[in-house]
Design an enzyme around this catalytic site. Structure first.
Site, short mmCIF file in Angstrom:
data_model
loop_
_atom_site.label_atom_id
_atom_site.label_comp_id
_atom_site.label_asym_id
_atom_site.label_seq_id
_atom_site.Cartn_x
_atom_site.Cartn_y
_atom_site.Cartn_z
N GLU A 457 0.80 -1.22 0.00
CA GLU A 457 0.00 0.00 0.00
C GLU A 457 0.84 1.27 0.00
OE1 GLU A 457 -2.80 -3.22 1.21
OE2 GLU A 457 -0.75 -2.65 1.78
N HIS A 527 -11.08 -4.68 8.82
CA HIS A 527 -11.55 -4.50 7.45
C HIS A 527 -12.78 -3.60 7.34
CE1 HIS A 527 -9.01 -7.98 6.66
NE2 HIS A 527 -9.25 -7.88 5.37
#
Length: 728
Positions: A457, A527
């Site tokens: 990321e 999440h």
């Protein structure tokens, strides 16, 4: 006994050392230019330390004295269209790039300081002093130096933070059909940073023309490199990523130049990235004019040994030996450099009338205090000719689509119309449209512009930032889940969000970041977050949160037209919903900064976004309260529709803010505070809020439901408002 075979990476890892023949064959003009740049940078840094000693430099003064050879040797042969970025200790790299640019790579030692060079010295010094005539209008200071025209992308105070953006700039260079390259400078301490290693991997996988230039100056502040790594030859990193690497004496500018030329051949020919490790030494402590020995972490003998290897002295000796200059000529170069710095300082300072014998910065040179917030975001003038449509009141023909189909459709439409748009993220090129179908059909139409990334990321977010700052591309980054944004927090908040403002408020950052809230899907605590609250309190970002497919089309089109970074938040609950959108129209924008009134009413103003708009409407019907339901759409401070909110509050005199997620990262907490400050006189009771619980949602279906808000929690919130109005 098992059979063993020694494995090889197939990439060279070499140590390059100059020979007498190299010095003999070196171009005299090259050597003269390097000597001139070395002395200009040395005189500049000495002046900065002098001013810092007078307490005229606000903040740190990270001197590069001793390390100039690495910067000059690697930059002197670059084009203006080649690019560099670096770390907090980056004066030498910035100056080498700027001087090389304005001098076209050729200095005359007899008349060293031309008017353009004098301007570079003065504007750079002004920036370090925080003055308005600096390259970043005084906002960047010592650690954030940027001049795009010269190919200086910006130095960076976050250790290793510039590596992903350098890779992004290199991506833009490569995909603009150039043979330009980018060099990213960082120190030995940053060589272990995740963003650097992720960027090396991504650059190697995508064969980007970027050089990772390691200034191995032995110490990360006071920690010796031998305490941090098993192998102090930091260029060994290249073997792990299959990157050709060079190790070189950074005190020898010719050796650095030769290594850079070899690395440039690889990069310019499409061979991918390179690594250069230059062994250098900062003569002073991390910050200021005191040597490291004064703090006890290195010896005076060590410092003396490195002083004898001073790149200025080494180059002068070699040039004298070849008869290219004499000592008087060297002394003249030194004198010209010092006079140039005296001339650079003179218009910036004056005698301090309050302290005899002291100087002060001329008061009229400071930036106007009204400039403090200018350039946090752009002025949206790019939207002035947009065709807008308000789906709530539109009367044209419609067709039924799923929300997620609208996502792919509008992106496909924009990519067909604008070949600058590039979509990247994990698995966006697989599974027939990524993990949710949001890129369905796009890879077949635009195979070179749908980029499936490694799970890194930091690297791919920063790479997108570099692409955006370059200006030739408009990246769209997909984060599979918003919680993963924390992995890339430096790039998201320190780099992308601050870039425009930090570097003077001028350069646009056209980037879209998509992610989805997945509360209720059972994916657990790591999440399911709602990122709105975090982004709303971080400068630079615009935020949109569509609650319908027709709104999504208009908001995405607006986001892709803006010159600012935009977070587009989606909700997994909406993906499967079938909704009405205008037939054949994927080109309209929603009116910028306008909320949507989904239900008119007079008892209470209910404010929400995403899927909670629908839950709010359901709750209103269940309670019978005459509520006005407002879909925010735009969530950031600069874009939110205060007018519509204010008109409603003045009518209802009550507010209920509805969101689904946890209290700790709440968007509503910030919004409630702002609404109270703006509209306190019209409120008959405290602002009520509906949120999830304190804990992040967990895996258990029961506990997950208990942790988030839905229709039932909105009903309870409305009943609290009713009681506050004196109802039953």
């Amino acid at each position: 006994m098992p059979k063993q075979r020694r494995l090889e990476t197939g990439q060279p890892w070499v140590e390059l050392t100059t020979t007498a023949a190299d010095w003999k064959s070196a171009d005299p003009a090259l050597l003269a230019t390097m000597l001139g740049e070395l002395h200009l940078i040395r005189a500049f840094e000495e002046t900065v330390l002098e001013l810092a000693g007078e307490q005229l430099v606000h903040g740190p003064a990270h001197s590069s004295i001793g390390q100039e050879g690495g910067a000059v040797g690697s930059i002197v042969g670059l084009r203006s269209s080649d690019a560099v970025n670096g770390s907090h200790r980056g004066h030498h790299q910035f100056l080498a790039k700027a001087i090389t640019h304005v001098a076209d790579g050729n200095l005359d030692l007899g008349s060293l300081v031309t008017a353009p060079i004098q301007t570079v010295l003065q504007r750079t010094l002004a920036e370090i002093l925080g003055l308005s005539q600096g390259y970043c209008a005084g906002r960047g200071g010592s650690m954030h130096l940027q001049w795009f025209e010269a190919g200086a992308l910006g130095t960076n105070a976050i250790v290793g933070g510039g590596a992903p953006m350098a890779a992004g700039n290199a991506w833009a260079q490569m995909h603009s059909d150039t043979t330009d390259l980018t060099i990213n400078y960082f120190g030995d301490g940053a060589s272990q940073i995740g963003s650097v290693l992720e960027s090396m991997n991504l650059a190697a996988a995508w064969k980007l023309p970027v050089c990772f230039f390691i200034e191995n100056n032995v110490y990360a502040v006071a920690t010796n490199i031998s305490e941090s790594v098993a192998d102090t030859r930091l260029s060994v990193r290249g073997q792990g990523f299959s990157i050709p690497s060079w190790r070189v004496d950074g005190m020898d500018p010719l050796a650095v130049h030769l290594a850079t030329q070899q690395a440039a051949e690889v990069m310019r020919s499409g061979g991918g990235p390179a690594i250069i490790e230059a062994e250098v030494y900062r003569f002073f402590h991390q910050n200021g004019s005191v040597p490291g020995s004064a703090f006890g972490y290195r010896s005076k003998q060590e410092e003396a040994e490195w002083r004898e290897r001073d790149p200025l002295l080494l180059l002068a000796r070699q040039m004298i030996a070849r008869g290219l200059i004499d000592q008087a000529g060297v002394d003249s170069v030194r004198e010209q450099s010092q006079k140039a710095m005296t001339a650079a300082v003179a218009p910036l300072l004056e005698a301090d009338p309050e302290s005899i014998g002291k100087r002060r910065i001329r008061p009229e040179l400071w930036p106007d205090v009204d400039f403090v917030n200018v350039g946090v975001r752009g002025d949206t003038s790019e939207l002035s000719d947009a065709r807008t449509l308000e789906p709530i009141t539109a009367t044209g023909e419609t067709e039924t689509v799923k929300f997620v189909e609208a996502i792919a459709s509008v992106m496909g439409r924009r990519m067909a119309e604008d070949d600058r748009i590039v979509v990247m993220g994990e698995d966006v090129h697989r599974l027939k449209g990524g993990t949710n179908g949001a890129t369905k059909g796009l890879v077949a139409k635009f195979p070179d512009r749908i980029l499936g990334t490694p799970i890194s990321e930091n690297a791919f977010t920063g790479l997108a930032a570099g692409m955006a700052l370059d200006g030739r591309f408009r990246p769209v980054v997909e984060f599979m889940y918003p919680d993963f944004l924390w992995v890339a927090a430096d790039q998201v908040f320190n780099q992308i969000g601050k870039a425009r403002h930090m570097f003077g408020g001028v350069n646009p950052v056209p980037l879209v970041l998509r992610t989805k809230v997945a509360m209720g899907s059972g994916y657990g605590s790591q999440h399911l977050m709602d990122p709105a609250g975090i982004f709303a309190t971080s400068p630079g970002w615009r935020i949109v949160a569509p609650s319908s497919a027709s709104d999504y089309i208009g908001l995405m089109n607006t986001a892709l037209a803006l010159q600012d970074p935009v977070l587009v938040i989606e909700h997994v609950d909406l993906y499967g919903q079938t909704e009405e959108i205008p037939v054949g129209d994927l080109d309209y924008q929603l009116p910028f900064g306008k909320a949507g009134i989904k239900r008119e009413g007079s008892d209470v103003t209910v404010i929400s976004y995403l899927s909670m708009v629908r839950h709010s409407l359901e709750a209103v019907e269940q309670t019978g309260i005459d509520a006005e339901v407002i879909d925010l759409r735009w969530l950031d401070r600069a874009s939110i529709d205060w007018e519509t909110l204010g008109d409603s509050i003045k009518k209802t005199n009550s507010v209920l803010i509805v969101e689904q997620g946890a209290q700790g990262t709440s968007y509503g907490g910030w919004l409630a505070d702002e609404l109270q400050r703006r509209f306190f006189d019209w409120l008959d009771q405290p602002i009520e809020r509906v949120t999830g619980g304190e804990a992040s949602p967990s895996i258990s279906r029961v506990l997950e439901r208990a942790a988030i808000a839905r229709t039932e929690e909105v009903v309870a919130g409305l009943e609290r408002v009713r009681r506050g109005m004196g109802g039953n």
